[in-house]
Design a protein around this motif. Structure first.
Motif, PDB file in Angstrom:
ATOM      1  N   THR A 180       0.829  -1.208   0.000  1.00  0.00           N
ATOM      2  CA  THR A 180       0.000   0.000   0.000  1.00  0.00           C
ATOM      3  C   THR A 180       0.863   1.258   0.000  1.00  0.00           C
ATOM      4  O   THR A 180       0.521   2.261  -0.641  1.00  0.00           O
ATOM      5  N   VAL A 181       1.972   1.209   0.702  1.00  0.00           N
ATOM      6  CA  VAL A 181       2.858   2.378   0.781  1.00  0.00           C
ATOM      7  C   VAL A 181       3.793   2.452  -0.424  1.00  0.00           C
ATOM      8  O   VAL A 181       4.020   3.536  -0.985  1.00  0.00           O
ATOM      9  N   LEU A 182       4.332   1.309  -0.834  1.00  0.00           N
ATOM     10  CA  LEU A 182       5.369   1.318  -1.876  1.00  0.00           C
ATOM     11  C   LEU A 182       4.799   1.471  -3.282  1.00  0.00           C
ATOM     12  O   LEU A 182       5.466   2.049  -4.160  1.00  0.00           O
ATOM     13  N   TRP A 183       3.598   0.945  -3.533  1.00  0.00           N
ATOM     14  CA  TRP A 183       3.064   0.983  -4.901  1.00  0.00           C
ATOM     15  C   TRP A 183       2.899   2.414  -5.424  1.00  0.00           C
ATOM     16  O   TRP A 183       3.369   2.719  -6.535  1.00  0.00           O
ATOM     17  N   LEU A 212       7.281   5.759 -11.468  1.00  0.00           N
ATOM     18  CA  LEU A 212       8.611   5.631 -12.071  1.00  0.00           C
ATOM     19  C   LEU A 212       8.612   4.709 -13.271  1.00  0.00           C
ATOM     20  O   LEU A 212       9.587   4.666 -14.031  1.00  0.00           O
ATOM     21  N   VAL A 213       7.536   3.953 -13.444  1.00  0.00           N
ATOM     22  CA  VAL A 213       7.417   3.042 -14.584  1.00  0.00           C
ATOM     23  C   VAL A 213       6.735   3.784 -15.726  1.00  0.00           C
ATOM     24  O   VAL A 213       5.600   4.263 -15.564  1.00  0.00           O
ATOM     25  N   PRO A 214       7.386   3.902 -16.885  1.00  0.00           N
ATOM     26  CA  PRO A 214       6.781   4.678 -17.982  1.00  0.00           C
ATOM     27  C   PRO A 214       5.397   4.180 -18.381  1.00  0.00           C
ATOM     28  O   PRO A 214       4.524   4.982 -18.719  1.00  0.00           O
ATOM     29  N   ALA A 215       5.180   2.884 -18.363  1.00  0.00           N
ATOM     30  CA  ALA A 215       3.885   2.346 -18.791  1.00  0.00           C
ATOM     31  C   ALA A 215       2.767   2.706 -17.825  1.00  0.00           C
ATOM     32  O   ALA A 215       1.586   2.643 -18.192  1.00  0.00           O
ATOM     33  N   LEU A 216       3.095   3.065 -16.572  1.00  0.00           N
ATOM     34  CA  LEU A 216       2.069   3.377 -15.572  1.00  0.00           C
ATOM     35  C   LEU A 216       1.990   4.852 -15.234  1.00  0.00           C
ATOM     36  O   LEU A 216       1.003   5.287 -14.639  1.00  0.00           O
ATOM     37  N   SER A 217       3.011   5.617 -15.607  1.00  0.00           N
ATOM     38  CA  SER A 217       3.044   7.025 -15.196  1.00  0.00           C
ATOM     39  C   SER A 217       1.904   7.834 -15.784  1.00  0.00           C
ATOM     40  O   SER A 217       1.434   8.794 -15.163  1.00  0.00           O
ATOM     41  N   ASP A 218       1.439   7.489 -16.988  1.00  0.00           N
ATOM     42  CA  ASP A 218       0.348   8.223 -17.629  1.00  0.00           C
ATOM     43  C   ASP A 218      -1.009   7.585 -17.384  1.00  0.00           C
ATOM     44  O   ASP A 218      -2.009   8.011 -17.979  1.00  0.00           O
ATOM     45  N   ARG A 219      -1.062   6.584 -16.538  1.00  0.00           N
ATOM     46  CA  ARG A 219      -2.341   5.897 -16.265  1.00  0.00           C
ATOM     47  C   ARG A 219      -2.562   5.895 -14.749  1.00  0.00           C
ATOM     48  O   ARG A 219      -2.172   4.967 -14.045  1.00  0.00           O
ATOM     49  N   PRO A 220      -3.192   6.936 -14.220  1.00  0.00           N
ATOM     50  CA  PRO A 220      -3.379   7.056 -12.765  1.00  0.00           C
ATOM     51  C   PRO A 220      -4.128   5.879 -12.144  1.00  0.00           C
ATOM     52  O   PRO A 220      -3.868   5.515 -10.988  1.00  0.00           O
ATOM     53  N   ALA A 221      -5.052   5.296 -12.912  1.00  0.00           N
ATOM     54  CA  ALA A 221      -5.820   4.181 -12.338  1.00  0.00           C
ATOM     55  C   ALA A 221      -4.916   3.015 -11.992  1.00  0.00           C
ATOM     56  O   ALA A 221      -5.114   2.336 -10.974  1.00  0.00           O
ATOM     57  N   LEU A 222      -3.910   2.764 -12.838  1.00  0.00           N
ATOM     58  CA  LEU A 222      -2.975   1.683 -12.565  1.00  0.00           C
ATOM     59  C   LEU A 222      -1.851   2.117 -11.620  1.00  0.00           C
ATOM     60  O   LEU A 222      -1.267   1.291 -10.923  1.00  0.00           O
ATOM     61  N   ALA A 223      -1.558   3.411 -11.606  1.00  0.00           N
ATOM     62  CA  ALA A 223      -0.474   3.895 -10.762  1.00  0.00           C
ATOM     63  C   ALA A 223      -0.887   3.971  -9.290  1.00  0.00           C
ATOM     64  O   ALA A 223      -0.057   3.753  -8.403  1.00  0.00           O
ATOM     65  N   PHE A 224      -2.164   4.271  -9.050  1.00  0.00           N
ATOM     66  CA  PHE A 224      -2.593   4.456  -7.660  1.00  0.00           C
ATOM     67  C   PHE A 224      -3.752   3.533  -7.248  1.00  0.00           C
ATOM     68  O   PHE A 224      -3.961   3.313  -6.062  1.00  0.00           O
ATOM     69  N   GLY A 225      -4.484   3.010  -8.218  1.00  0.00           N
ATOM     70  CA  GLY A 225      -5.635   2.164  -7.886  1.00  0.00           C
ATOM     71  C   GLY A 225      -5.293   0.909  -7.096  1.00  0.00           C
ATOM     72  O   GLY A 225      -5.961   0.609  -6.089  1.00  0.00           O
ATOM     73  N   PRO A 226      -4.260   0.144  -7.492  1.00  0.00           N
ATOM     74  CA  PRO A 226      -3.950  -1.076  -6.727  1.00  0.00           C
ATOM     75  C   PRO A 226      -3.639  -0.815  -5.251  1.00  0.00           C
ATOM     76  O   PRO A 226      -3.854  -1.696  -4.420  1.00  0.00           O
ATOM     77  N   ALA A 227      -3.162   0.396  -4.939  1.00  0.00           N
ATOM     78  CA  ALA A 227      -2.862   0.688  -3.525  1.00  0.00           C
ATOM     79  C   ALA A 227      -4.122   0.593  -2.681  1.00  0.00           C
ATOM     80  O   ALA A 227      -4.073   0.158  -1.517  1.00  0.00           O
ATOM     81  N   GLY A 228      -5.259   0.980  -3.236  1.00  0.00           N
ATOM     82  CA  GLY A 228      -6.514   0.863  -2.491  1.00  0.00           C
ATOM     83  C   GLY A 228      -6.884  -0.588  -2.229  1.00  0.00           C
ATOM     84  O   GLY A 228      -7.381  -0.921  -1.148  1.00  0.00           O
ATOM     85  N   TRP A 232      -4.708  -3.072  -2.024  1.00  0.00           N
ATOM     86  CA  TRP A 232      -3.792  -3.577  -0.987  1.00  0.00           C
ATOM     87  C   TRP A 232      -4.197  -3.083   0.398  1.00  0.00           C
ATOM     88  O   TRP A 232      -4.100  -3.823   1.383  1.00  0.00           O
ATOM     89  N   LEU A 233      -4.689  -1.845   0.474  1.00  0.00           N
ATOM     90  CA  LEU A 233      -5.102  -1.302   1.770  1.00  0.00           C
ATOM     91  C   LEU A 233      -6.301  -2.064   2.327  1.00  0.00           C
ATOM     92  O   LEU A 233      -6.333  -2.394   3.524  1.00  0.00           O
ATOM     93  N   VAL A 234      -7.274  -2.347   1.478  1.00  0.00           N
ATOM     94  CA  VAL A 234      -8.448  -3.107   1.933  1.00  0.00           C
ATOM     95  C   VAL A 234      -8.020  -4.495   2.405  1.00  0.00           C
ATOM     96  O   VAL A 234      -8.483  -4.991   3.447  1.00  0.00           O
ATOM     97  N   LEU A 235      -7.124  -5.140   1.644  1.00  0.00           N
ATOM     98  CA  LEU A 235      -6.651  -6.467   2.033  1.00  0.00           C
ATOM     99  C   LEU A 235      -5.896  -6.409   3.353  1.00  0.00           C
ATOM    100  O   LEU A 235      -6.074  -7.288   4.220  1.00  0.00           O
ATOM    101  N   ALA A 236      -5.073  -5.386   3.527  1.00  0.00           N
ATOM    102  CA  ALA A 236      -4.309  -5.264   4.774  1.00  0.00           C
ATOM    103  C   ALA A 236      -5.235  -5.073   5.965  1.00  0.00           C
ATOM    104  O   ALA A 236      -5.073  -5.724   7.003  1.00  0.00           O
ATOM    105  N   VAL A 237      -6.213  -4.181   5.837  1.00  0.00           N
ATOM    106  CA  VAL A 237      -7.140  -3.938   6.940  1.00  0.00           C
ATOM    107  C   VAL A 237      -7.937  -5.196   7.264  1.00  0.00           C
ATOM    108  O   VAL A 237      -8.136  -5.555   8.433  1.00  0.00           O
TER     109      VAL A 237
END
Length: 338
Positions: free
Chosen positions: A75-78, A84-100, A102-107
């Motif tokens: 959740t913190v590192l993603w 920093l990954v060119p394929a994900l830098s222009d796609r916010p859903a993939l750059a930040f969505g998985p963190a959510g 991971w957070l739900v799974l962690a909780v």
């Protein structure tokens, strides 16, 4: 009483001390009958405490704990690494969505782990034992040492705990029993009868007209007719208690002095101020003396610590033989938790 390496584990209270008060003795037998255990058998109590402690530790270190910790790390590192990954830098859903996710799974996993740990902490045997300890304390019987995990406290012993020992109103002590063959001079107690409840969080009162069945053949750990004394505290143990929380700053202070000396030398070299060279000349020897002082204090503290451990082992042996052991000092309790 158990020994694990240098670690000594004392029972909170032994069977002989519980049996010294007839009211607590009846309660111990009644609670033991309800949970299917004998709280007066020191060996059985020690074994069950070790078993319950292992069960609690397994809940805290099981697969759910590892999954929850890994998910929290992702959740913190993603969000930090994905841009920093060119394929994900222009796609916010993939750059930040998985963190959510991971957070739900962690909780979810950490909450499930906490629920299972709390269920183990509220095991009927442990709940009944905590209630018995609370009743013993209310009747004036000393609790030698209550381990942090029994109340669900943190390892440093702070906090109230998830399942603290219940508190009951103080009960007046009974008069001394007469010698065998002599009529008892004890007056009837006007204190309320010791409450017995399967749920330690629910205070109840018992009807004094309702007798509690007790088997006189129930074994206890020591013969109350043969008193066992607690060994006197040596002067070295008192010294350890006085200095147990001292020290611990010498390494940091020495490093700061070395850094200050180096800074003075650097200032002298860059600012044409020769006086700055006095800093390492004065501070480096001072830092060395601080380190030597800390080393000597640490060696002395370790020597006294071993003396304290030996004393605690003697106290544990006396407790196993039936002695009524008073509450340990904070320094000795902390030593047992290490």
């Amino acid at each position: 009483m158990t020994h694990t390496g240098n670690q000594v584990e004392l029972l909170p209270i032994n069977g002989a001390t519980l049996a010294s008060d007839a009211r607590v003795l009846e309660t111990a037998r009644a609670l033991g009958t309800r949970v299917g255990a004998d709280y007066l058998d020191d060996a059985a109590v020690s074994a069950l405490l070790a078993e319950r402690r292992r069960a609690l530790a397994a809940r805290q270190r099981g697969p759910l704990a590892w999954i929850g910790a890994l998910a929290m790390a992702l959740t913190v590192l993603w969000p930090m690494s994905a841009p920093l990954v060119p394929a994900l830098s222009d796609r916010p859903a993939l750059a930040f969505g998985p963190a959510g996710v991971w957070l739900v799974l962690a909780v979810a996993t950490l909450t499930a782990m906490r629920v299972r740990w709390k269920r183990e902490l509220l095991h009927p045997w442990l709940a009944g034992y905590r209630q018995l300890l609370g009743l013993a304390r209310a009747h004036g019987l000393p609790l030698t040492h209550v381990p942090y995990w029994l109340e669900g406290r943190s390892p440093d012993g702070t906090g109230k705990g998830a399942a603290p020992i219940p508190s009951y109103p103080k009960v007046e002590p009974v008069a001394e029993q007469a010698a065998p063959g002599q009529p008892s001079q004890a007056q009837p107690s006007t204190a309320p009868t010791t409450p017995v409840s399967a749920d330690p969080a629910t205070p109840v009162s018992a009807d004094p007209a309702t007798p509690v069945s007790a088997d006189p053949a129930t074994p206890v750990s020591a013969d109350p007719a043969t008193p066992v004394s607690v060994p006197p505290k040596p002067a070295t143990v008192a010294s350890y208690e006085a200095m147990a929380d001292e020290g611990g700053w010498h390494d940091e202070a020495g490093c700061l002095l070395i850094a200050a000396g180096g800074g003075g030398a650097l200032w002298a070299a860059t600012s044409d101020a020769p006086v700055g060279y006095l800093a390492p000349v004065l501070l480096v020897p001072l830092a060395i003396s601080v380190w030597v002082s800390g080393s000597r204090q640490g060696a002395e503290k370790e020597r006294l610590r071993q003396e304290a451990l030996a004393y605690v082992r003697q106290v544990a042996a006396a407790q196993a033989a039936g002695a009524r052991v008073p509450e340990l000092s904070p320094a000795l309790r902390k030593l047992l938790e290490e």
